[in-house]
Design a protein around this motif. Structure first.
Motif, short mmCIF file in Angstrom:
data_model
loop_
_atom_site.label_atom_id
_atom_site.label_comp_id
_atom_site.label_asym_id
_atom_site.label_seq_id
_atom_site.Cartn_x
_atom_site.Cartn_y
_atom_site.Cartn_z
N ARG A 1 -18.79 -44.87 -7.01
CA ARG A 1 -19.55 -43.70 -6.58
C ARG A 1 -19.81 -43.83 -5.08
N ASP B 1 -24.42 -44.01 -12.65
CA ASP B 1 -24.29 -42.72 -11.99
C ASP B 1 -25.53 -42.27 -11.24
N GLU C 1 -12.86 -35.19 -10.56
CA GLU C 1 -13.27 -33.94 -9.92
C GLU C 1 -14.05 -34.15 -8.63
N ASN C 2 -14.44 -35.38 -8.36
CA ASN C 2 -15.22 -35.67 -7.14
C ASN C 2 -14.36 -36.09 -5.96
#
Length: 468
Positions: A13, A250, A34-35
């Motif tokens: 992340r 997350d 999708e990021n």
């Protein structure tokens, strides 16, 4: 030739990119597909790739368990990301995320459970085959956590997964934290699920933390991994040697030392289980159906793969699951009728969850309300990240105001659109009451809802005027 085993990994992340780069013993990372953009990958990810760290894209928006066929654009984007990262496989979820059809689909903004019925299985298998044909590397699918159970289910989780693998040869991403969540929330036995599912088809394993509130387990990915989740990991690892195990986090990211300690606990759990009981070997990630299979081959397509062997398989279908454990499937053919029935059922549930319509017959109404509020709270958190100016303007009243809005108004087109719609709703209702806050919110909305965004000077002038 097969790909190497993945080893121990962590979810990548942006917030912990520096920490991940410095963690010892990280063999691979997983990134939310999708990021990232295939043609503009984040520099920290590229540096990891240059170091030889494997990167696996993990999709969250295909909705392969939905009544509609997979969107070609989403599939193409996932395929491009896999190729850009040089990934040995891609992963997604056994879930639906939207319903209602092309005239006006409802978006959940979350992964919702698929009913374990033959109708849903027929549709899922066809959608999986469509995805497999569109992707350049093998596909693995993840079991999800759920607060809500579907009435009239015909298979257990393990049976459903076993049949899915037998029909499609798809790999599995087993999330042991989700097995724990379903144990607390739906009374499902993790050991029974492991008994029934084809553990040899496991591509890798997810491990994550959560928290229990009022008897409901929330799979937050924002808390330390609890002992019961590690116990399920140990049980799984005593049955099969997983090619990879990955820690997910997350939100509420801890210091690097705490992440390292959790990775160490995961390694030790797998190692101790390995030394205690002889296990079956999982098929290595990237293994083809036979010798010499290329990286894009679908695992389990041939009888020699031991997974999803097809028509020539023996009575256990090569899964280590007795044939009697799974009811006889329906005959093959068109899925049109199954898709229509699934469309009606999923639309009714999703409408109750995100649009305030009546709860469909057979569902636990209290659990549907809990799930509905959880979806609204998640939307509030994501909108706050994407549009931080909105909670900054509204202050302490932001969350309650957004949740009240979201309980009756579904998303129309992603979280950025959701932020604009929320602010437009407030302004139309004459809120907020404070004229300075309302002016600031109006300027924020105009800057983003216009035909084109204003220039830097215009934004500066508006900002000064809003604070007068």
């Amino acid at each position: 030739m097969t790909e190497p085993r993945l080893g121990t990994g962590i979810g990548w992340r942006p917030e912990i990119a520096d920490a991940v780069a410095g963690l010892p013993g990280v063999d691979w990372v997983e990134v939310v597909a999708e990021n990232v953009c295939a043609d503009h990958l984040p520099d920290p990810l590229l540096r990891l790739r240059e170091r030889g760290v494997t990167v696996v894209p993990h999709g969250v928006s295909l909705g392969l368990g939905g009544a509609d066929r997979p969107d070609p654009g989403r599939l193409a984007a996932l395929a491009a990301t896999a190729e850009a990262l040089g990934a040995p496989l891609v992963t997604e979820h056994i879930a639906f995320v939207r319903a209602g059809g092309p005239a006006g689909p409802l978006e959940a903004g979350h992964l919702l459970p698929v009913p374990r019925t033959w109708d849903a299985l027929d549709v899922l298998c066809e959608n999986v085959r469509i995805a497999q044909d569109a992707l350049p590397v093998p596909l693995a699918l993840e079991n999800i956590a759920a607060l809500v159970s579907w009435p009239g289910e015909e298979l257990t989780e393990g049976q459903f997964l076993a049949e899915l693998v037998a029909r499609t040869g798809v790999r599995l991403l087993i999330d042991v934290a989700n097995l724990h969540t379903n144990h607390v929330n739906r009374g499902e036995d993790p050991a029974k699920a492991l008994d029934e599912l084809p553990v040899e088809a496991i591509a890798y394993v997810h491990v994550a933390g959560g928290v229990e509130q009022d008897g409901v387990w929330h799979d937050t990915h924002a808390h330390p991994v609890p002992r019961p989740v590690l116990d399920i990991l140990a049980d799984l690892s005593s049955r099969v040697s997983p090619p990879g195990v990955l820690l997910e986090r997350d939100d509420d990211f801890p210091p690097a030392a705490e992440l390292a300690a959790e990775l160490t606990a995961i390694r030790e759990t797998v190692s101790l289980a390995a030394s205690a009981v002889p296990r079956r070997a999982a098929i290595p990630v990237g293994a083809g159906a036979g010798a010499g299979a290329g990286p894009g081959a679908h695992v389990g397509a041939g009888a020699g793969a031991g997974v999803g062997a097809g028509a020539g398989a023996g009575p256990d279908r090569g899964l280590g699951v007795p044939a009697a454990a799974v009811p006889r499937p329906r005959a093959g053919g068109s899925t049109a009728g199954a898709r229509e029935r699934l469309w009606v059922a999923q639309t009714a549930l999703l409408s109750a969850l995100v649009a305030g319509t009546p709860v469909p017959e057979g569902f636990d109404r209290a659990r549907v309300r809990v799930q509905s509020r959880a979806l609204a709270a998640k939307r509030a958190r994501v909108v706050a990240k994407i549009a931080p100016e909105v909670p900054e303007i509204l202050g302490d009243g932001y969350r309650a105001s957004f949740v009240a809005y979201a309980l009756a108004r579904p998303m129309r087109g992603g979280y950025r659109r959701d932020a604009l719609d929320f602010v437009e709703h407030l302004l139309a209702a004459g809120e907020p009451a404070d004229p300075v806050e309302r002016r600031r919110l109006t300027l924020w909305w105009k800057e983003r809802a216009g035909a084109r965004p204003p220039g830097r000077v215009t934004r500066l002038v508006r900002s000064l005027l809003a604070r007068r």
